[in-house]
Design a protein around this motif. Structure first.
Motif, PDB file in Angstrom:
ATOM      1  N   ALA A   6     -15.204 -17.357  -0.878  1.00 51.45           N
ATOM      2  CA  ALA A   6     -14.946 -15.913  -0.959  1.00 51.45           C
ATOM      3  C   ALA A   6     -14.643 -15.548  -2.405  1.00 51.45           C
ATOM      4  O   ALA A   6     -13.955 -16.287  -3.103  1.00 51.45           O
ATOM      5  CB  ALA A   6     -13.784 -15.520  -0.051  1.00 51.45           C
ATOM      6  N   TRP A   8     -14.113 -11.930  -3.159  1.00 48.35           N
ATOM      7  CA  TRP A   8     -13.733 -10.512  -3.162  1.00 48.35           C
ATOM      8  C   TRP A   8     -12.382 -10.325  -2.501  1.00 48.35           C
ATOM      9  O   TRP A   8     -12.097 -10.892  -1.444  1.00 48.35           O
ATOM     10  CB  TRP A   8     -14.787  -9.683  -2.437  1.00 48.35           C
ATOM     11  CG  TRP A   8     -14.498  -8.215  -2.455  1.00 48.35           C
ATOM     12  CD1 TRP A   8     -14.700  -7.344  -3.479  1.00 48.35           C
ATOM     13  CD2 TRP A   8     -13.914  -7.438  -1.391  1.00 48.35           C
ATOM     14  NE1 TRP A   8     -14.293  -6.078  -3.126  1.00 48.35           N
ATOM     15  CE2 TRP A   8     -13.809  -6.102  -1.848  1.00 48.35           C
ATOM     16  CE3 TRP A   8     -13.492  -7.748  -0.100  1.00 48.35           C
ATOM     17  CZ2 TRP A   8     -13.299  -5.090  -1.068  1.00 48.35           C
ATOM     18  CZ3 TRP A   8     -12.968  -6.735   0.689  1.00 48.35           C
ATOM     19  CH2 TRP A   8     -12.881  -5.421   0.203  1.00 48.35           C
ATOM     20  N   LYS A   9     -11.512  -9.507  -3.140  1.00 46.24           N
ATOM     21  CA  LYS A   9     -10.212  -9.171  -2.583  1.00 46.24           C
ATOM     22  C   LYS A   9     -10.220  -7.743  -2.067  1.00 46.24           C
ATOM     23  O   LYS A   9     -10.883  -6.874  -2.641  1.00 46.24           O
ATOM     24  CB  LYS A   9      -9.115  -9.315  -3.650  1.00 46.24           C
ATOM     25  CG  LYS A   9      -8.730 -10.731  -3.987  1.00 46.24           C
ATOM     26  CD  LYS A   9      -7.576 -10.737  -4.972  1.00 46.24           C
ATOM     27  CE  LYS A   9      -7.108 -12.130  -5.287  1.00 46.24           C
ATOM     28  NZ  LYS A   9      -5.954 -12.135  -6.227  1.00 46.24           N
ATOM     29  N   ASN A  10      -9.465  -7.509  -0.984  1.00 39.49           N
ATOM     30  CA  ASN A  10      -9.351  -6.155  -0.460  1.00 39.49           C
ATOM     31  C   ASN A  10      -8.251  -5.401  -1.200  1.00 39.49           C
ATOM     32  O   ASN A  10      -7.653  -5.902  -2.157  1.00 39.49           O
ATOM     33  CB  ASN A  10      -9.108  -6.182   1.053  1.00 39.49           C
ATOM     34  CG  ASN A  10      -7.840  -6.932   1.422  1.00 39.49           C
ATOM     35  OD1 ASN A  10      -6.932  -7.086   0.624  1.00 39.49           O
ATOM     36  ND2 ASN A  10      -7.775  -7.422   2.657  1.00 39.49           N
ATOM     37  N   ARG A  14      -5.757  -9.405  -0.668  1.00 39.80           N
ATOM     38  CA  ARG A  14      -6.078 -10.557   0.175  1.00 39.80           C
ATOM     39  C   ARG A  14      -7.558 -10.907   0.017  1.00 39.80           C
ATOM     40  O   ARG A  14      -8.413 -10.034  -0.147  1.00 39.80           O
ATOM     41  CB  ARG A  14      -5.787 -10.261   1.651  1.00 39.80           C
ATOM     42  CG  ARG A  14      -4.355  -9.815   1.918  1.00 39.80           C
ATOM     43  CD  ARG A  14      -3.378 -10.981   1.792  1.00 39.80           C
ATOM     44  NE  ARG A  14      -2.061 -10.613   2.259  1.00 39.80           N
ATOM     45  CZ  ARG A  14      -1.055 -10.245   1.489  1.00 39.80           C
ATOM     46  NH1 ARG A  14      -1.233 -10.187   0.184  1.00 39.80           N
ATOM     47  NH2 ARG A  14       0.125  -9.949   1.993  1.00 39.80           N
ATOM     48  N   TRP A  15      -7.856 -12.194   0.091  1.00 40.96           N
ATOM     49  CA  TRP A  15      -9.237 -12.651   0.000  1.00 40.96           C
ATOM     50  C   TRP A  15      -9.950 -12.435   1.328  1.00 40.96           C
ATOM     51  O   TRP A  15      -9.489 -12.900   2.366  1.00 40.96           O
ATOM     52  CB  TRP A  15      -9.287 -14.128  -0.377  1.00 40.96           C
ATOM     53  CG  TRP A  15      -8.790 -14.412  -1.757  1.00 40.96           C
ATOM     54  CD1 TRP A  15      -7.543 -14.839  -2.111  1.00 40.96           C
ATOM     55  CD2 TRP A  15      -9.522 -14.267  -2.975  1.00 40.96           C
ATOM     56  NE1 TRP A  15      -7.448 -14.977  -3.464  1.00 40.96           N
ATOM     57  CE2 TRP A  15      -8.649 -14.641  -4.026  1.00 40.96           C
ATOM     58  CE3 TRP A  15     -10.823 -13.868  -3.278  1.00 40.96           C
ATOM     59  CZ2 TRP A  15      -9.048 -14.623  -5.355  1.00 40.96           C
ATOM     60  CZ3 TRP A  15     -11.215 -13.850  -4.606  1.00 40.96           C
ATOM     61  CH2 TRP A  15     -10.340 -14.228  -5.636  1.00 40.96           C
ATOM     62  N   GLU A  16     -11.066 -11.710   1.312  1.00 39.38           N
ATOM     63  CA  GLU A  16     -11.856 -11.449   2.513  1.00 39.38           C
ATOM     64  C   GLU A  16     -12.877 -12.576   2.687  1.00 39.38           C
ATOM     65  O   GLU A  16     -13.763 -12.755   1.856  1.00 39.38           O
ATOM     66  CB  GLU A  16     -12.582 -10.107   2.392  1.00 39.38           C
ATOM     67  CG  GLU A  16     -11.659  -8.900   2.391  1.00 39.38           C
ATOM     68  CD  GLU A  16     -11.232  -8.492   3.796  1.00 39.38           C
ATOM     69  OE1 GLU A  16     -11.735  -9.106   4.758  1.00 39.38           O
ATOM     70  OE2 GLU A  16     -10.419  -7.575   3.923  1.00 39.38           O
ATOM     71  N   THR A  18     -15.788 -14.093   5.033  1.00 38.05           N
ATOM     72  CA  THR A  18     -16.728 -13.799   6.106  1.00 38.05           C
ATOM     73  C   THR A  18     -17.046 -15.071   6.878  1.00 38.05           C
ATOM     74  O   THR A  18     -17.462 -16.074   6.287  1.00 38.05           O
ATOM     75  CB  THR A  18     -18.037 -13.204   5.547  1.00 38.05           C
ATOM     76  OG1 THR A  18     -17.723 -12.002   4.831  1.00 38.05           O
ATOM     77  CG2 THR A  18     -19.010 -12.883   6.668  1.00 38.05           C
ATOM     78  N   ALA A  65     -14.444 -12.459  10.513  1.00 35.60           N
ATOM     79  CA  ALA A  65     -13.865 -12.530   9.170  1.00 35.60           C
ATOM     80  C   ALA A  65     -12.362 -12.744   9.287  1.00 35.60           C
ATOM     81  O   ALA A  65     -11.746 -12.416  10.308  1.00 35.60           O
ATOM     82  CB  ALA A  65     -14.163 -11.260   8.385  1.00 35.60           C
ATOM     83  N   CYS A  67      -8.583 -12.866   6.568  1.00 38.40           N
ATOM     84  CA  CYS A  67      -8.011 -12.578   5.255  1.00 38.40           C
ATOM     85  C   CYS A  67      -7.056 -13.704   4.881  1.00 38.40           C
ATOM     86  O   CYS A  67      -6.244 -14.130   5.707  1.00 38.40           O
ATOM     87  CB  CYS A  67      -7.262 -11.253   5.269  1.00 38.40           C
ATOM     88  SG  CYS A  67      -8.313  -9.804   5.479  1.00 38.40           S
TER      89      CYS A  67
END
Length: 210
Positions: A6, A8-10, A14-16, A18, A65, A67
């Motif tokens: 992963a 990308w962070k939201n 938090r790391w998203e 998939t 998914a 987090c």
């Protein structure tokens, strides 16, 4: 074991991650395949800044998914590895492009070389290394665990409720012996008791009268 990455962070930091598979390129039929915990025992996740988790699939709450980076799943975080992608400090993950063209028919290469190589959605991650960090209490324990109960899954795995785990003095990496003690009863004993256990035994009435 299945491996996911992963980068990308939201908005909560938090790391998203998939878990579902949506095919690739022109081969995708439009059908989303959700993650099946029955296919493997562990999910290994390596995120952009190098943090890594080794999560038993029985502990996963999502099939599309999850987090990572907060209290949830924190007990399964392992030793930090190398950063990925733009978070890395040692240069790009791909090899620098070669100049010119390869001769026609050269094995393993095309006539017009691509500008850069593509590592795919799951670049190779180093083998996870067990950590000696202590397991910390979590405020996200499920209702079943808070009542001191657990469920045995199809692969004979059980998540020990926090109250019993910490009261017994178990730690990360504790070696235990499991034996049956009658119908519907299993005893889990630590093979090598911690130092404080000997002090407790000496202070019991039975020990003082012996």
């Amino acid at each position: 074991m299945e491996v996911k990455t992963a980068s990308w962070k939201n908005c909560r930091g938090r790391w998203e991650v998939t878990l579902a598979t949506r095919g690739g390129n022109q081969s995708w039929s439009g059908k989303v395949k959700k993650f099946d915990p029955g296919r493997c025992d562990y999910l290994f996740v390596h995120v952009g800044d190098g943090r890594r988790w080794l999560i038993p699939t029985a502990a996963l709450d999502g099939t599309s998914a999850i987090c990572l980076g907060g209290p949830k799943y924190s007990e399964f975080e392992v030793e930090t590895g190398s950063p990925l992608g733009p978070h890395a400090t040692g240069g790009p993950l791909h090899s620098p492009p070669h100049s010119g063209e390869y001769r026609s028919g050269q094995p393993g290469q095309t006539v017009n070389l691509l500008a850069q190589s593509f590592v795919g959605s799951n670049p190779a991650s180093p083998t996870p290394v067990a950590t000696t960090d202590p397991i910390k209490p979590s405020n996200r324990e499920r209702k079943l665990g808070r009542t001191g109960r657990a469920i045995v899954n199809q692969k004979r795995r059980i998540t020990i409720p926090q109250s019993a785990f910490f009261e017994a003095g178990l730690q990360n990496g504790s070696k235990v012996c499991v034996r049956a003690d009658g119908p519907g009863r299993i005893v889990v004993e630590q093979v090598e008791l911690p130092d404080w256990a000997a002090l407790v035994d000496e202070s019991t009435p039975e020990a003082s009268s012996a």
